[in-house]
Design a protein around this motif. Structure first.
Motif, PDB file in Angstrom:
ATOM      1  N   MET A  51       0.839  -1.194   0.000  1.00 59.50           N
ATOM      2  CA  MET A  51       0.000   0.000   0.000  1.00 59.50           C
ATOM      3  C   MET A  51       0.876   1.247   0.000  1.00 59.50           C
ATOM      4  SD  MET A  51      -2.942  -1.225   2.695  1.00 59.50           S
ATOM      5  CE  MET A  51      -4.024   0.145   2.354  1.00 59.50           C
ATOM      6  N   ARG A  52       0.461   2.242  -0.733  1.00 58.33           N
ATOM      7  CA  ARG A  52       1.302   3.399  -0.994  1.00 58.33           C
ATOM      8  C   ARG A  52       1.441   4.315   0.223  1.00 58.33           C
ATOM      9  NH1 ARG A  52      -0.478   7.197  -5.884  1.00 58.33           N
ATOM     10  NH2 ARG A  52      -2.436   6.844  -4.784  1.00 58.33           N
ATOM     11  N   PHE A  53       2.669   4.761   0.454  1.00 55.63           N
ATOM     12  CA  PHE A  53       2.976   5.805   1.424  1.00 55.63           C
ATOM     13  C   PHE A  53       4.317   6.373   1.006  1.00 55.63           C
ATOM     14  CE2 PHE A  53       4.412   7.694   5.404  1.00 55.63           C
ATOM     15  CZ  PHE A  53       3.250   8.269   5.901  1.00 55.63           C
ATOM     16  N   GLU A  54       4.293   7.458   0.234  1.00 58.11           N
ATOM     17  CA  GLU A  54       5.527   7.962  -0.348  1.00 58.11           C
ATOM     18  C   GLU A  54       5.495   9.485  -0.441  1.00 58.11           C
ATOM     19  OE1 GLU A  54       5.692   6.071  -4.173  1.00 58.11           O
ATOM     20  OE2 GLU A  54       4.559   7.689  -5.144  1.00 58.11           O
ATOM     21  N   VAL A  55       6.693  10.061  -0.497  1.00 60.84           N
ATOM     22  CA  VAL A  55       6.853  11.501  -0.563  1.00 60.84           C
ATOM     23  C   VAL A  55       7.592  11.860  -1.841  1.00 60.84           C
ATOM     24  CG1 VAL A  55       7.930  13.516   0.509  1.00 60.84           C
ATOM     25  CG2 VAL A  55       6.862  11.767   1.937  1.00 60.84           C
ATOM     26  N   SER A  56       7.046  12.805  -2.592  1.00 57.23           N
ATOM     27  CA  SER A  56       7.725  13.348  -3.774  1.00 57.23           C
ATOM     28  C   SER A  56       8.327  14.699  -3.412  1.00 57.23           C
ATOM     29  CB  SER A  56       6.733  13.532  -4.929  1.00 57.23           C
ATOM     30  OG  SER A  56       6.209  12.307  -5.354  1.00 57.23           O
ATOM     31  N   ILE A  57       9.595  14.881  -3.744  1.00 63.86           N
ATOM     32  CA  ILE A  57      10.280  16.155  -3.497  1.00 63.86           C
ATOM     33  C   ILE A  57      10.010  17.067  -4.690  1.00 63.86           C
ATOM     34  CG2 ILE A  57      12.464  17.262  -2.952  1.00 63.86           C
ATOM     35  CD1 ILE A  57      11.626  15.164  -0.890  1.00 63.86           C
ATOM     36  N   LEU A  58       9.188  18.079  -4.490  1.00 67.89           N
ATOM     37  CA  LEU A  58       8.891  19.033  -5.562  1.00 67.89           C
ATOM     38  C   LEU A  58       9.901  20.175  -5.584  1.00 67.89           C
ATOM     39  CD1 LEU A  58       5.007  19.254  -5.157  1.00 67.89           C
ATOM     40  CD2 LEU A  58       6.337  17.686  -6.574  1.00 67.89           C
ATOM     41  N   GLY A  59      10.490  20.473  -4.430  1.00 66.96           N
ATOM     42  CA  GLY A  59      11.494  21.524  -4.350  1.00 66.96           C
ATOM     43  C   GLY A  59      12.407  21.286  -3.167  1.00 66.96           C
ATOM     44  N   SER A  60      13.711  21.353  -3.378  1.00 67.29           N
ATOM     45  CA  SER A  60      14.681  21.019  -2.329  1.00 67.29           C
ATOM     46  C   SER A  60      15.592  22.172  -1.956  1.00 67.29           C
ATOM     47  CB  SER A  60      15.544  19.829  -2.779  1.00 67.29           C
ATOM     48  OG  SER A  60      16.319  20.178  -3.918  1.00 67.29           O
ATOM     49  N   ASN A  61      15.385  23.346  -2.580  1.00 73.18           N
ATOM     50  CA  ASN A  61      16.312  24.444  -2.324  1.00 73.18           C
ATOM     51  C   ASN A  61      15.782  25.405  -1.276  1.00 73.18           C
ATOM     52  OD1 ASN A  61      18.946  24.731  -3.523  1.00 73.18           O
ATOM     53  ND2 ASN A  61      18.387  26.850  -3.971  1.00 73.18           N
ATOM     54  N   GLY A  62      16.649  26.324  -0.866  1.00 66.78           N
ATOM     55  CA  GLY A  62      16.279  27.328   0.110  1.00 66.78           C
ATOM     56  C   GLY A  62      15.619  28.528  -0.536  1.00 66.78           C
ATOM     57  N   ALA A  63      15.896  29.712   0.011  1.00 68.89           N
ATOM     58  CA  ALA A  63      15.158  30.907  -0.388  1.00 68.89           C
ATOM     59  C   ALA A  63      15.355  31.277  -1.855  1.00 68.89           C
ATOM     60  CB  ALA A  63      15.570  32.077   0.505  1.00 68.89           C
ATOM     61  N   VAL A  64      16.533  31.021  -2.400  1.00 69.33           N
ATOM     62  CA  VAL A  64      16.806  31.374  -3.794  1.00 69.33           C
ATOM     63  C   VAL A  64      16.914  30.093  -4.616  1.00 69.33           C
ATOM     64  CG1 VAL A  64      18.389  32.543  -5.368  1.00 69.33           C
ATOM     65  CG2 VAL A  64      18.037  33.455  -3.058  1.00 69.33           C
ATOM     66  N   PRO A  65      15.985  29.842  -5.545  1.00 77.09           N
ATOM     67  CA  PRO A  65      16.036  28.594  -6.313  1.00 77.09           C
ATOM     68  C   PRO A  65      17.223  28.562  -7.276  1.00 77.09           C
ATOM     69  CG  PRO A  65      14.320  30.033  -7.170  1.00 77.09           C
ATOM     70  CD  PRO A  65      14.835  30.690  -5.921  1.00 77.09           C
ATOM     71  N   LEU A  66      17.625  27.353  -7.619  1.00 75.85           N
ATOM     72  CA  LEU A  66      18.659  27.117  -8.619  1.00 75.85           C
ATOM     73  C   LEU A  66      18.057  26.315  -9.760  1.00 75.85           C
ATOM     74  CD1 LEU A  66      21.846  25.970  -6.653  1.00 75.85           C
ATOM     75  CD2 LEU A  66      21.567  28.093  -7.927  1.00 75.85           C
ATOM     76  N   ALA A  67      18.719  26.298 -10.894  1.00 73.49           N
ATOM     77  CA  ALA A  67      18.292  25.425 -11.982  1.00 73.49           C
ATOM     78  C   ALA A  67      18.326  23.982 -11.496  1.00 73.49           C
ATOM     79  CB  ALA A  67      19.212  25.602 -13.186  1.00 73.49           C
ATOM     80  N   GLY A  68      17.187  23.327 -11.535  1.00 75.11           N
ATOM     81  CA  GLY A  68      17.098  21.938 -11.083  1.00 75.11           C
ATOM     82  C   GLY A  68      16.787  21.789  -9.613  1.00 75.11           C
ATOM     83  N   ARG A  69      16.822  22.893  -8.839  1.00 73.83           N
ATOM     84  CA  ARG A  69      16.477  22.850  -7.418  1.00 73.83           C
ATOM     85  C   ARG A  69      15.506  23.992  -7.138  1.00 73.83           C
ATOM     86  NH1 ARG A  69      22.135  22.280  -5.201  1.00 73.83           N
ATOM     87  NH2 ARG A  69      21.617  24.049  -3.857  1.00 73.83           N
ATOM     88  N   HIS A  70      14.257  23.638  -6.889  1.00 76.82           N
ATOM     89  CA  HIS A  70      13.203  24.632  -6.748  1.00 76.82           C
ATOM     90  C   HIS A  70      12.901  24.906  -5.276  1.00 76.82           C
ATOM     91  CE1 HIS A  70      11.779  24.724 -11.070  1.00 76.82           C
ATOM     92  NE2 HIS A  70      12.671  23.737 -11.060  1.00 76.82           N
ATOM     93  N   SER A  71      12.011  25.858  -5.041  1.00 75.87           N
ATOM     94  CA  SER A  71      11.641  26.233  -3.676  1.00 75.87           C
ATOM     95  C   SER A  71      10.842  25.123  -3.011  1.00 75.87           C
ATOM     96  CB  SER A  71      10.836  27.528  -3.694  1.00 75.87           C
ATOM     97  OG  SER A  71      11.607  28.594  -4.210  1.00 75.87           O
ATOM     98  N   SER A  72      10.710  25.250  -1.694  1.00 74.22           N
ATOM     99  CA  SER A  72      10.197  24.162  -0.856  1.00 74.22           C
ATOM    100  C   SER A  72       8.777  23.732  -1.211  1.00 74.22           C
ATOM    101  CB  SER A  72      10.217  24.592   0.611  1.00 74.22           C
ATOM    102  OG  SER A  72      11.533  24.780   1.065  1.00 74.22           O
ATOM    103  N   ALA A  73       8.606  22.434  -1.390  1.00 75.32           N
ATOM    104  CA  ALA A  73       7.293  21.803  -1.535  1.00 75.32           C
ATOM    105  C   ALA A  73       7.489  20.294  -1.533  1.00 75.32           C
ATOM    106  CB  ALA A  73       6.585  22.242  -2.816  1.00 75.32           C
ATOM    107  N   HIS A  74       6.656  19.600  -0.762  1.00 74.33           N
ATOM    108  CA  HIS A  74       6.632  18.139  -0.735  1.00 74.33           C
ATOM    109  C   HIS A  74       5.204  17.674  -0.974  1.00 74.33           C
ATOM    110  CE1 HIS A  74      10.531  17.123   1.703  1.00 74.33           C
ATOM    111  NE2 HIS A  74      10.741  18.023   0.779  1.00 74.33           N
TER     112      HIS A  74
END
Length: 312
Positions: free
Chosen positions: A1-24
């Motif tokens: 049974m499903r229980f999983e987390v997708s990382i939508l954004g892993s960066n801090g206040a200033v996003p980088l290419a390939g690393r977006h702002s916080s969201a799970h």
């Protein structure tokens, strides 16, 4: 049974290419939960293949823009695509006042009930439930009021042993009472104890989200025994003093918390843009807590019913 987390954004206040702002995005068998909503979250949801059709509640940790600037566009898109189901947004007080003017400028009447729930955690406690999940909140220590969240499956009923159902020819009408604790009496009068009829349910799985916060030892008690722990690691430990000044943690400190909490797996995130690569964060944490992973955008981390450490 499903229980999983997708990382939508892993960066801090200033996003980088390939690393977006916080969201799970947490997905369970019956429902989904969005935690934080930085700029561009709706595009990251599309890239991850997720929709908000099963989301009843969005959790915002605090009112710094990199954790909620994605909300106005997301809410407007939900209206344009015909959502009618109610939506709750939980955050520290003040969120409605910050984004309501933007929604009013759009002049689009929302076709769904939208409720803002102001909540500033002062201690660990049950916040709400949604679908098959319980959501707990606890205080973090940042520059402004900040909530941490722990999401846990609701306890399940024990499982009836199929071999016993077959061997004893147990009628289906009896199964609910057996799961509730009753013994079973066979047609010839033999009593079969409940313990011989049931197998324990798998323990509830859990996920905790700790961003943004300085290190403090009490945090480990809030997330004790969690299967999957996300903890900010804005800096490496050679910048521990600056981390404290800015209300953040290091990879070393995140690992210390995970070890003290007896967590299953640690995910590091909220990286400062000064680090184009985060392999050093992972190495620093693994020296203390081997089951540590640096978050990568659009990666999914699952928690199986048997065993831990289920990186996908």
């Amino acid at each position: 049974m499903r229980f999983e987390v997708s990382i939508l954004g892993s960066n801090g206040a200033v996003p980088l290419a390939g690393r977006h702002s916080s969201a799970h995005f947490l997905s369970s068998e019956a429902t989904d939960v969005l935690i934080d909503c930085g700029e561009g979250t709706q595009m990251r949801l599309q890239a991850a293949g997720h929709g908000l059709g099963r989301v009843e509640v969005i959790l915002i940790t605090h009112l710094h823009g990199d954790h909620f600037f994605g909300l106005p566009g997301l809410i407007t898109s939900l209206a344009l695509t015909g959502r009618t189901a109610p939506l709750r947004i939980v955050s520290p007080p003040g969120l409605r006042e910050k984004i309501a003017p933007l929604l009013e400028l759009d002049r689009w009447q929302l076709p769904f009930p939208l409720t803002f729930v102001p909540h500033a955690a002062r201690a660990y406690g049950l916040l709400t439930t949604t679908g098959d999940l319980e959501i707990f909140s606890f205080p973090l220590r940042h520059r402004i009021s900040t909530n941490g969240y722990l999401v846990r499956e609701r306890a399940r009923e024990p499982n009836i042993l199929k071999e016993q159902v077959r061997a004893l020819a147990i009628p289906w009408q009896e199964i609910a009472d057996i799961k509730a604790g009753a013994d079973y009496t066979t047609p010839d009068g033999r009593r079969v104890p409940n313990a011989e009829l049931l197998a324990p349910a798998s323990p509830p799985r859990s996920y905790a989200y700790c961003s943004d916060t300085v290190y403090f030892p009490e945090l480990a008690s809030y997330v004790r025994g969690v299967d999957l722990l996300y903890h900010e690691a804005t800096f490496l430990h050679d910048m521990a003093e600056e981390a404290r000044e800015k209300g953040h943690s290091t990879a070393h400190e995140a690992a210390v918390t995970a070890r003290a909490a007896g967590a299953g797996t640690l995910i590091l995130g909220h990286f400062s843009s000064r680090y184009p690569q985060v392999n050093d964060h992972e190495a620093e944490a693994r020296a203390i807590f081997p089951q540590s992973y640096a978050a990568r955008d659009l990666y999914r981390y699952g928690v199986p019913h048997v065993g831990r450490d289920a990186q996908k």
